[in-house]
Design an enzyme around this catalytic site. Structure first.
Site, mmCIF file in Angstrom:
data_model
loop_
_atom_site.group_PDB
_atom_site.id
_atom_site.type_symbol
_atom_site.label_atom_id
_atom_site.label_comp_id
_atom_site.label_asym_id
_atom_site.label_seq_id
_atom_site.Cartn_x
_atom_site.Cartn_y
_atom_site.Cartn_z
ATOM 1 N N ALA A 9 -5.371 -22.943 4.638
ATOM 2 C CA ALA A 9 -6.665 -22.928 4.663
ATOM 3 C C ALA A 9 -7.476 -21.701 4.064
ATOM 4 O O ALA A 9 -8.503 -21.369 4.210
ATOM 5 C CB ALA A 9 -7.358 -23.559 6.135
ATOM 6 N N ASP A 59 0.103 -23.208 14.698
ATOM 7 C CA ASP A 59 0.322 -21.578 14.690
ATOM 8 C C ASP A 59 1.736 -21.419 14.417
ATOM 9 O O ASP A 59 2.628 -22.035 15.142
ATOM 10 C CB ASP A 59 -0.033 -21.029 15.955
ATOM 11 N N ILE A 60 2.148 -20.721 13.394
ATOM 12 C CA ILE A 60 3.850 -20.561 12.802
ATOM 13 C C ILE A 60 4.143 -19.518 14.038
ATOM 14 O O ILE A 60 5.464 -19.516 14.145
ATOM 15 C CB ILE A 60 3.896 -19.708 11.750
ATOM 16 N N THR A 124 3.928 -8.558 -0.654
ATOM 17 C CA THR A 124 2.807 -7.436 -1.102
ATOM 18 C C THR A 124 3.507 -6.680 -1.466
ATOM 19 O O THR A 124 4.678 -6.093 -1.274
ATOM 20 C CB THR A 124 1.965 -7.044 -0.047
ATOM 21 N N ASP A 125 3.074 -5.921 -2.655
ATOM 22 C CA ASP A 125 3.527 -4.652 -3.107
ATOM 23 C C ASP A 125 3.465 -3.587 -2.568
ATOM 24 O O ASP A 125 3.829 -2.478 -2.442
ATOM 25 C CB ASP A 125 2.648 -4.210 -4.535
ATOM 26 N N GLU A 126 2.655 -3.656 -1.147
ATOM 27 C CA GLU A 126 2.417 -2.565 -0.222
ATOM 28 C C GLU A 126 3.536 -2.067 0.501
ATOM 29 O O GLU A 126 3.614 -1.084 0.980
ATOM 30 C CB GLU A 126 1.325 -3.093 0.862
ATOM 31 N N TYR A 148 -0.276 -3.070 8.553
ATOM 32 C CA TYR A 148 0.056 -4.335 7.757
ATOM 33 C C TYR A 148 1.128 -4.133 6.862
ATOM 34 O O TYR A 148 2.007 -5.302 6.845
ATOM 35 C CB TYR A 148 -1.191 -4.701 6.844
ATOM 36 N N LYS A 152 4.533 -6.916 6.957
ATOM 37 C CA LYS A 152 5.248 -7.542 5.937
ATOM 38 C C LYS A 152 6.671 -6.832 5.502
ATOM 39 O O LYS A 152 7.562 -8.065 5.038
ATOM 40 C CB LYS A 152 4.369 -7.372 4.589
ATOM 41 N N ASN A 247 -10.538 2.162 -8.014
ATOM 42 C CA ASN A 247 -11.388 1.199 -7.255
ATOM 43 C C ASN A 247 -12.946 1.286 -7.793
ATOM 44 O O ASN A 247 -13.601 0.537 -7.934
ATOM 45 C CB ASN A 247 -11.333 1.636 -5.918
ATOM 46 N N HIS A 274 -4.545 5.841 3.470
ATOM 47 C CA HIS A 274 -4.985 4.978 2.219
ATOM 48 C C HIS A 274 -3.729 5.323 1.137
ATOM 49 O O HIS A 274 -3.879 6.571 0.555
ATOM 50 C CB HIS A 274 -6.396 5.603 1.919
HETATM 51 O O1 DAU Z 1 -1.801 -4.890 -2.779
HETATM 52 C C1 DAU Z 1 -1.734 -6.302 -2.281
HETATM 53 C C2 DAU Z 1 -2.573 -6.095 -1.211
HETATM 54 O O2 DAU Z 1 -3.867 -6.108 -1.453
HETATM 55 C C3 DAU Z 1 -2.308 -7.361 -0.306
HETATM 56 O O3 DAU Z 1 -1.141 -7.325 0.221
HETATM 57 C C4 DAU Z 1 -3.457 -7.329 1.006
HETATM 58 O O4 DAU Z 1 -3.210 -8.519 1.702
HETATM 59 C C5 DAU Z 1 -4.738 -7.129 0.316
HETATM 60 O O5 DAU Z 1 -5.697 -7.106 1.449
HETATM 61 C C6 DAU Z 1 -4.872 -6.234 -0.884
HETATM 62 O O6 DAU Z 1 -4.828 -5.072 -0.112
HETATM 63 P P1 DAU Z 1 -5.870 -3.805 -0.191
HETATM 64 O O7 DAU Z 1 -6.049 -2.846 0.825
HETATM 65 O O8 DAU Z 1 -5.603 -3.059 -1.541
HETATM 66 O O9 DAU Z 1 -7.268 -4.503 -0.650
HETATM 67 P P2 DAU Z 1 -8.756 -4.221 -0.305
HETATM 68 O O10 DAU Z 1 -9.590 -5.288 -0.906
HETATM 69 O O11 DAU Z 1 -9.039 -4.212 1.588
HETATM 70 O O12 DAU Z 1 -8.965 -2.804 -0.737
HETATM 71 C C7 DAU Z 1 -8.623 -2.983 -2.366
HETATM 72 C C8 DAU Z 1 -9.056 -1.335 -2.554
HETATM 73 O O13 DAU Z 1 -10.448 -0.913 -2.296
HETATM 74 C C9 DAU Z 1 -8.345 -0.400 -1.451
HETATM 75 O O14 DAU Z 1 -7.921 1.016 -2.217
HETATM 76 C C10 DAU Z 1 -9.385 0.079 -0.439
HETATM 77 C C11 DAU Z 1 -10.655 0.112 -1.439
HETATM 78 N N1 DAU Z 1 -11.805 -0.621 -0.263
HETATM 79 C C12 DAU Z 1 -11.692 -1.629 0.236
HETATM 80 C C13 DAU Z 1 -12.586 -2.060 1.007
HETATM 81 C C14 DAU Z 1 -12.707 -3.478 1.841
HETATM 82 C C15 DAU Z 1 -12.877 0.258 -0.612
HETATM 83 O O15 DAU Z 1 -13.059 1.404 -1.210
HETATM 84 N N2 DAU Z 1 -14.222 -0.224 0.171
HETATM 85 C C16 DAU Z 1 -14.136 -1.318 1.025
HETATM 86 O O16 DAU Z 1 -15.004 -1.804 1.676
#
Ligand code: DAU
Length: 334
Positions: A9, A59-60, A124-126, A148, A152, A247, A274
């Site tokens: 979902a 729930d897993i 994830t790549d993270e 996180y 993973k 970004n 970050h």
């Molecule tokens: O890389 C794969 C990953 O991508 C997944 O494993 C995660 O589950 C997924 O959440 C995503 O992680 P990120 O942290 O990269 O995604 P997010 O959209 O939260 O953020 C993308 C980038 O943007 C990151 O460098 C943080 C930045 N950001 C994010 C948010 C929410 C901002 O600058 N401002 C924001 O408000």
């Protein structure tokens, strides 16, 4: 083919269910989902009466509950169930350790005990940590840097240990950032898009020069479908597009598509720990399994922005109730 999708979902799981029902006539899908804040049955409204589809709430992390479904016999398990938002893991890691590690442990146990033929673990790549230069390959050592990513990475190690120890037929996938319809508006693309629609500023963390690689949902679904059909158990596959941007660049693209200007960018305090850059080498899935992404980033982004524009009721439901304050202020909570 009977496929159990856990976390069906959510954003990626629901996209995968749509993809499979559209592509295969003879498929049977069980969607097992706890319906946390990120799980939304509205994502599946259009197919809820399809005779090939069944929803089970569960729930897993509860072994009895997931095992009662797996033990009835399925051909493949694809695990999308996870806590996925990095900022939330910084606020409170507990649910991440529980769902992302104990949940995967339960799935592996259930797959092993019931002799299921294949399990695909979405990761994830993270897990590779920040990659300042070059690209991560499947053999790289994990250096996760957020709770996180650590959760993973733990689950991925567990998957490989089950393959080595018990021959449990599991495959691990590492993907770059997803974007597309039905993504809960806490991640960059849907958060910024929806805020810009309503004339709010968008919170860019730090200097906005962090680099992410992006994949459109449909391409990720086709990659998982390819891996489910042709992937070798015990293996890991990176799933990427090679499309990498800062970004700030992606923010500017969304600003343009929503008809705003750069005065809508608000630089805010950086995310703790970050990661500066991620970049995946995805040659293995391309050469060994013959997969490649089809959707160009600008086309995918346009489709995504249009989807959010055309689905205000969906959005309203997401950002109402207890999520309302969080949606407004999540970047201040970190
Ligand atoms: O890389 C794969 C990953 O991508 C997944 O494993 C995660 O589950 C997924 O959440 C995503 O992680 P990120 O942290 O990269 O995604 P997010 O959209 O939260 O953020 C993308 C980038 O943007 C990151 O460098 C943080 C930045 N950001 C994010 C948010 C929410 C901002 O600058 N401002 C924001 O408000």
């Amino acid at each position: 083919m009977k496929i159990l999708i856990t976390g069906g979902a959510g954003f990626m799981g629901s996209n995968m269910i749509h993809y499979l029902l559209k592509k295969y006539n003879d498929v049977e899908i069980i969607n097992f989902d706890l319906l946390t804040y990120a799980g939304n049955l509205e994502n599946l409204k259009d197919i809820e009466n399809d005779s090939r589809y069944t929803f089970i709430k569960g729930d897993i992390v509860d072994f009895q509950s997931i095992n009662s479904v797996v033990s009835q016999g399925v051909d493949i398990v694809i695990n999308y169930a996870a806590e996925t938002h990095v900022d939330r893991s910084i606020l409170d890691a507990k649910a991440f350790l529980s769902t992302n590690i104990m949940g995967v442990y339960n799935l592996l146990e259930s797959v092993r005990k019931n002799n299921i033929k294949k399990m695909v673990q979405i990761s994830t790549d993270e897990v590779y940590g920040a990659v300042l230069e070059g690209e991560s390959v499947e053999e790289d050592v994990f250096r996760p840097r957020s709770p996180y990513a650590a959760s993973k990475a733990s689950a991925d190690h567990l998957c490989h240990s089950y393959f080595t120890t018990y021959n449990t037929p599991v495959i691990v996938t590492h993907s770059v950032n997803f974007y597309g319809p039905y993504q809960f508006p806490e991640k960059l693309v849907p958060l910024f898009t929806t805020k810009l629609f309503t004339g709010e500023k968008v919170p860019v963390y730090g200097d906005g020069m962090q680099v992410r690689e992006w994949i459109f949902t449909e391409d990720h679904c086709s990659a998982i479908d390819t891996i489910a059909n042709k992937g070798e158990v015990g293996e890991t596959y990176n799933i990427g597009t090679g499309f990498r941007v800062t970004n700030l660049e992606i923010t500017k693209k969304i600003i343009k598509l929503t008809g705003r200007d750069e005065s809508y960018v608000e630089y805010v305090k950086d995310r703790a720990g970050h990661d500066r850059r991620y970049a995946l080498n995805s040659q293995k899935i391309r050469t060994k399994l013959g997969w490649k992404p089809e959707v160009n980033f600008d086309t995918g982004l346009q489709k995504t922005v249009d989807w959010y524009k055309n689905n205000p009721e969906w959005l309203e439901k997401c950002v109402s109730g207890e999520y309302k304050e969080y949606y407004k202020n999540q970047y201040k909570l970190r």
